[in-house]
Design a protein around this motif. Structure first.
Motif, PDB file in Angstrom:
ATOM      1  N   THR A   1       6.840  10.978  -8.513  1.00  0.00           N
ATOM      2  CA  THR A   1       6.340  10.500  -7.241  1.00  0.00           C
ATOM      3  C   THR A   1       5.592  11.423  -6.228  1.00  0.00           C
ATOM      4  O   THR A   1       5.504  12.450  -6.666  1.00  0.00           O
ATOM      5  CB  THR A   1       8.047  10.287  -6.731  1.00  0.00           C
ATOM      6  OG1 THR A   1       8.513  11.600  -6.439  1.00  0.00           O
ATOM      7  CG2 THR A   1       8.993   9.467  -7.640  1.00  0.00           C
ATOM      8  N   GLY A   2       4.902  10.749  -5.126  1.00  0.00           N
ATOM      9  CA  GLY A   2       4.108  11.614  -4.571  1.00  0.00           C
ATOM     10  C   GLY A   2       3.520  10.502  -3.362  1.00  0.00           C
ATOM     11  O   GLY A   2       3.920   9.482  -3.334  1.00  0.00           O
ATOM     12  N   THR A   3       2.272  11.253  -2.961  1.00  0.00           N
ATOM     13  CA  THR A   3       1.536  10.493  -1.781  1.00  0.00           C
ATOM     14  C   THR A   3       0.239  10.554  -2.270  1.00  0.00           C
ATOM     15  O   THR A   3      -0.452  11.627  -2.440  1.00  0.00           O
ATOM     16  CB  THR A   3       1.856  11.199  -0.359  1.00  0.00           C
ATOM     17  OG1 THR A   3       3.015  11.223  -0.366  1.00  0.00           O
ATOM     18  CG2 THR A   3       1.159  10.399   0.753  1.00  0.00           C
ATOM     19  N   ILE A   4      -0.452   9.254  -1.938  1.00  0.00           N
ATOM     20  CA  ILE A   4      -2.169   9.230  -2.100  1.00  0.00           C
ATOM     21  C   ILE A   4      -2.647   9.245  -0.877  1.00  0.00           C
ATOM     22  O   ILE A   4      -2.083   8.173  -0.124  1.00  0.00           O
ATOM     23  CB  ILE A   4      -2.449   8.110  -3.202  1.00  0.00           C
ATOM     24  CG1 ILE A   4      -1.340   7.971  -4.579  1.00  0.00           C
ATOM     25  CG2 ILE A   4      -3.818   8.030  -2.886  1.00  0.00           C
ATOM     26  CD1 ILE A   4      -1.714   6.708  -5.352  1.00  0.00           C
ATOM     27  N   ALA A   5      -3.581   9.858  -0.642  1.00  0.00           N
ATOM     28  CA  ALA A   5      -4.295   9.931   0.603  1.00  0.00           C
ATOM     29  C   ALA A   5      -5.792   9.662   0.522  1.00  0.00           C
ATOM     30  O   ALA A   5      -6.424   9.711  -0.773  1.00  0.00           O
ATOM     31  CB  ALA A   5      -4.250  11.326   1.469  1.00  0.00           C
ATOM     32  N   LEU A   6      -6.489   9.003   1.496  1.00  0.00           N
ATOM     33  CA  LEU A   6      -7.974   8.788   1.350  1.00  0.00           C
ATOM     34  C   LEU A   6      -8.361   9.629   2.308  1.00  0.00           C
ATOM     35  O   LEU A   6      -8.219   9.866   3.532  1.00  0.00           O
ATOM     36  CB  LEU A   6      -7.797   7.241   1.989  1.00  0.00           C
ATOM     37  CG  LEU A   6      -9.599   6.664   1.756  1.00  0.00           C
ATOM     38  CD1 LEU A   6      -9.938   6.620   0.226  1.00  0.00           C
ATOM     39  CD2 LEU A   6      -9.455   5.324   2.635  1.00  0.00           C
TER      40      LEU A   6
ATOM     41  N   LYS B   1      -4.114  -4.484  -1.862  1.00  0.00           N
ATOM     42  CA  LYS B   1      -4.584  -4.350  -0.454  1.00  0.00           C
ATOM     43  C   LYS B   1      -3.602  -2.757  -0.205  1.00  0.00           C
ATOM     44  O   LYS B   1      -2.848  -2.791   0.852  1.00  0.00           O
ATOM     45  CB  LYS B   1      -3.892  -5.319   0.446  1.00  0.00           C
ATOM     46  CG  LYS B   1      -4.710  -6.718  -0.076  1.00  0.00           C
ATOM     47  CD  LYS B   1      -4.231  -7.722   1.126  1.00  0.00           C
ATOM     48  CE  LYS B   1      -4.654  -8.953   0.608  1.00  0.00           C
ATOM     49  NZ  LYS B   1      -4.341 -10.152   1.534  1.00  0.00           N
ATOM     50  N   PRO B   2      -4.199  -1.703  -0.602  1.00  0.00           N
ATOM     51  CA  PRO B   2      -3.385  -0.266  -0.307  1.00  0.00           C
ATOM     52  C   PRO B   2      -3.856   0.050   1.052  1.00  0.00           C
ATOM     53  O   PRO B   2      -4.784  -0.285   1.600  1.00  0.00           O
ATOM     54  CB  PRO B   2      -4.136   0.607  -1.492  1.00  0.00           C
ATOM     55  CG  PRO B   2      -5.314  -0.068  -1.764  1.00  0.00           C
ATOM     56  CD  PRO B   2      -5.135  -1.597  -1.583  1.00  0.00           C
ATOM     57  N   SER B   3      -2.687   0.721   1.582  1.00  0.00           N
ATOM     58  CA  SER B   3      -2.976   1.255   2.826  1.00  0.00           C
ATOM     59  C   SER B   3      -2.578   2.780   2.853  1.00  0.00           C
ATOM     60  O   SER B   3      -1.598   3.214   1.920  1.00  0.00           O
ATOM     61  CB  SER B   3      -2.107   0.726   3.915  1.00  0.00           C
ATOM     62  OG  SER B   3      -0.736   0.760   3.477  1.00  0.00           O
ATOM     63  N   PHE B   4      -3.272   3.587   3.536  1.00  0.00           N
ATOM     64  CA  PHE B   4      -3.154   5.045   3.348  1.00  0.00           C
ATOM     65  C   PHE B   4      -2.669   5.752   4.454  1.00  0.00           C
ATOM     66  O   PHE B   4      -2.775   5.223   5.643  1.00  0.00           O
ATOM     67  CB  PHE B   4      -4.291   6.001   2.712  1.00  0.00           C
ATOM     68  CG  PHE B   4      -5.021   5.193   1.412  1.00  0.00           C
ATOM     69  CD1 PHE B   4      -4.565   5.512   0.301  1.00  0.00           C
ATOM     70  CD2 PHE B   4      -5.937   3.991   1.619  1.00  0.00           C
ATOM     71  CE1 PHE B   4      -4.888   4.999  -0.945  1.00  0.00           C
ATOM     72  CE2 PHE B   4      -6.362   3.633   0.315  1.00  0.00           C
ATOM     73  CZ  PHE B   4      -5.686   3.950  -0.736  1.00  0.00           C
ATOM     74  N   PRO B   5      -1.787   6.877   4.369  1.00  0.00           N
ATOM     75  CA  PRO B   5      -1.240   7.417   3.048  1.00  0.00           C
ATOM     76  C   PRO B   5      -0.329   6.602   2.213  1.00  0.00           C
ATOM     77  O   PRO B   5       0.470   5.749   2.925  1.00  0.00           O
ATOM     78  CB  PRO B   5      -0.564   8.604   3.415  1.00  0.00           C
ATOM     79  CG  PRO B   5      -0.139   8.440   4.929  1.00  0.00           C
ATOM     80  CD  PRO B   5      -1.120   7.513   5.332  1.00  0.00           C
TER      81      PRO B   5
ATOM     82  N   ARG C   1       0.595  15.296  -4.598  1.00  0.00           N
ATOM     83  CA  ARG C   1      -0.300  14.860  -3.550  1.00  0.00           C
ATOM     84  C   ARG C   1      -1.754  14.482  -4.314  1.00  0.00           C
ATOM     85  O   ARG C   1      -2.118  15.520  -4.945  1.00  0.00           O
ATOM     86  CB  ARG C   1      -0.634  15.669  -2.503  1.00  0.00           C
ATOM     87  CG  ARG C   1      -1.476  15.299  -1.329  1.00  0.00           C
ATOM     88  CD  ARG C   1      -1.527  16.375  -0.255  1.00  0.00           C
ATOM     89  NE  ARG C   1      -2.503  15.826   0.728  1.00  0.00           N
ATOM     90  CZ  ARG C   1      -2.196  14.976   1.772  1.00  0.00           C
ATOM     91  NH1 ARG C   1      -0.930  14.134   1.845  1.00  0.00           N
ATOM     92  NH2 ARG C   1      -3.224  14.748   2.647  1.00  0.00           N
ATOM     93  N   VAL C   2      -2.287  13.276  -4.069  1.00  0.00           N
ATOM     94  CA  VAL C   2      -3.553  12.995  -4.776  1.00  0.00           C
ATOM     95  C   VAL C   2      -4.369  12.665  -3.615  1.00  0.00           C
ATOM     96  O   VAL C   2      -3.813  11.908  -2.785  1.00  0.00           O
ATOM     97  CB  VAL C   2      -3.362  11.729  -5.786  1.00  0.00           C
ATOM     98  CG1 VAL C   2      -4.519  11.481  -6.433  1.00  0.00           C
ATOM     99  CG2 VAL C   2      -2.311  12.275  -6.927  1.00  0.00           C
ATOM    100  N   THR C   3      -5.385  13.234  -3.682  1.00  0.00           N
ATOM    101  CA  THR C   3      -6.549  12.664  -2.686  1.00  0.00           C
ATOM    102  C   THR C   3      -7.550  11.927  -2.915  1.00  0.00           C
ATOM    103  O   THR C   3      -8.349  12.494  -4.031  1.00  0.00           O
ATOM    104  CB  THR C   3      -6.850  13.915  -1.828  1.00  0.00           C
ATOM    105  OG1 THR C   3      -5.854  14.657  -1.023  1.00  0.00           O
ATOM    106  CG2 THR C   3      -8.027  13.532  -0.685  1.00  0.00           C
ATOM    107  N   ILE C   4      -7.934  10.892  -2.763  1.00  0.00           N
ATOM    108  CA  ILE C   4      -9.117   9.895  -3.061  1.00  0.00           C
ATOM    109  C   ILE C   4     -10.494  10.451  -2.211  1.00  0.00           C
ATOM    110  O   ILE C   4     -10.517  10.177  -1.213  1.00  0.00           O
ATOM    111  CB  ILE C   4      -8.923   8.465  -3.126  1.00  0.00           C
ATOM    112  CG1 ILE C   4      -7.671   7.943  -3.890  1.00  0.00           C
ATOM    113  CG2 ILE C   4     -10.155   7.607  -3.351  1.00  0.00           C
ATOM    114  CD1 ILE C   4      -7.178   6.761  -3.897  1.00  0.00           C
ATOM    115  N   ASP C   5     -11.208  11.348  -3.200  1.00  0.00           N
ATOM    116  CA  ASP C   5     -12.370  11.714  -2.057  1.00  0.00           C
ATOM    117  C   ASP C   5     -13.805  11.498  -3.048  1.00  0.00           C
ATOM    118  O   ASP C   5     -14.718  12.233  -2.718  1.00  0.00           O
ATOM    119  CB  ASP C   5     -12.114  13.284  -1.978  1.00  0.00           C
ATOM    120  CG  ASP C   5     -11.741  13.990  -3.173  1.00  0.00           C
ATOM    121  OD1 ASP C   5     -11.900  13.424  -4.370  1.00  0.00           O
ATOM    122  OD2 ASP C   5     -11.466  15.245  -3.113  1.00  0.00           O
TER     123      ASP C   5
END
Length: 210
Positions: free
Chosen positions: A108-113, A143-147, A202-206
């Motif tokens: 589990t975790g959080t994905i940030a943009l 339709k993802p929303s961030f975080p 934590r995963v960051t889409i960058d």
């Protein structure tokens, strides 16, 4: 001796007039009309003997001829519906647990943009657990929303019996077309070497796929 003689021609004329008469004119007689009791429907045997062939029943107006072996056409409700992007040959359905998949090894975790990137209303995000080039599990998010808070486990495994064990890479990819196959212009981010059953990853889409 005096003898009285009648004119012979006059006597003959009178006899001719009195002894012959003109025949009466013919009288027309009406033909009796046929009543309902005299009328009856013609049987099929009588129709066949008279050379009449019964007409074949007409086919329904809404019947549509299909080629041999064609499956039946379903209702119009499915016509015009958007179709999901095709998957590679042998790829199991995304978003459904594979048969026999183990539920152990959830992450589990959080994905940030990244603020430099943006997503569109029709973009689709895929969250994957990978070991090297092999994809162990995948989850599809529309339709993802961030975080975005995520969880991926053995229930999302692509192959029956697969389980997330040891170290894996958690990859998040935003598809511009909705296709499960990576394409140019997709947005990506990853967390490397994540332990199975890890929390608060934590995963960051960058990055933009070239």
């Amino acid at each position: 001796m005096s003898t009285s003689l009648r004119p012979l021609p006059l006597l003959l004329a009178l006899a001719a007039c009195g002894g012959a008469s003109a025949p009466p004119p013919p009288v027309a007689t009406a033909t009796p009309s046929r009543t309902a009791d005299d009328l009856r429907p013609m049987s099929s045997r009588e129709g066949a003997s008279a050379g009449m062939t019964p007409a074949a029943p007409a086919a329904p107006a809404d019947a549509q001829a299909l080629p041999p072996g064609h499956p039946p056409i379903e209702g119009a409700a499915s016509q015009g519906a958007p179709q999901a992007a095709p998957l590679p040959a042998g790829h199991p359905p995304i978003g459904e647990p594979a048969a026999g998949a183990k539920s152990t090894g959830s992450i589990t975790g959080t994905i940030a943009l990244s603020p430099k990137l943006q997503v569109g209303p029709t973009d689709v995000m895929y969250v994957m657990a990978k070991k090297g080039t092999a994809t162990l599990a995948v989850r599809r998010v529309e339709k993802p929303s961030f975080p975005f808070a995520f969880e991926i486990s053995g229930g999302d495994a692509m192959m029956g019996g697969a389980a997330m064990e040891g170290l894996v890479d958690v990859v998040a990819r935003v598809s511009r077309t909705g296709d499960a196959i990576p394409a140019r212009g997709d947005l990506e981010g990853a967390a490397k070497g994540v332990k199975a059953n890890a929390r608060d990853v934590r995963v960051t889409i960058d990055a933009v796929r070239p």
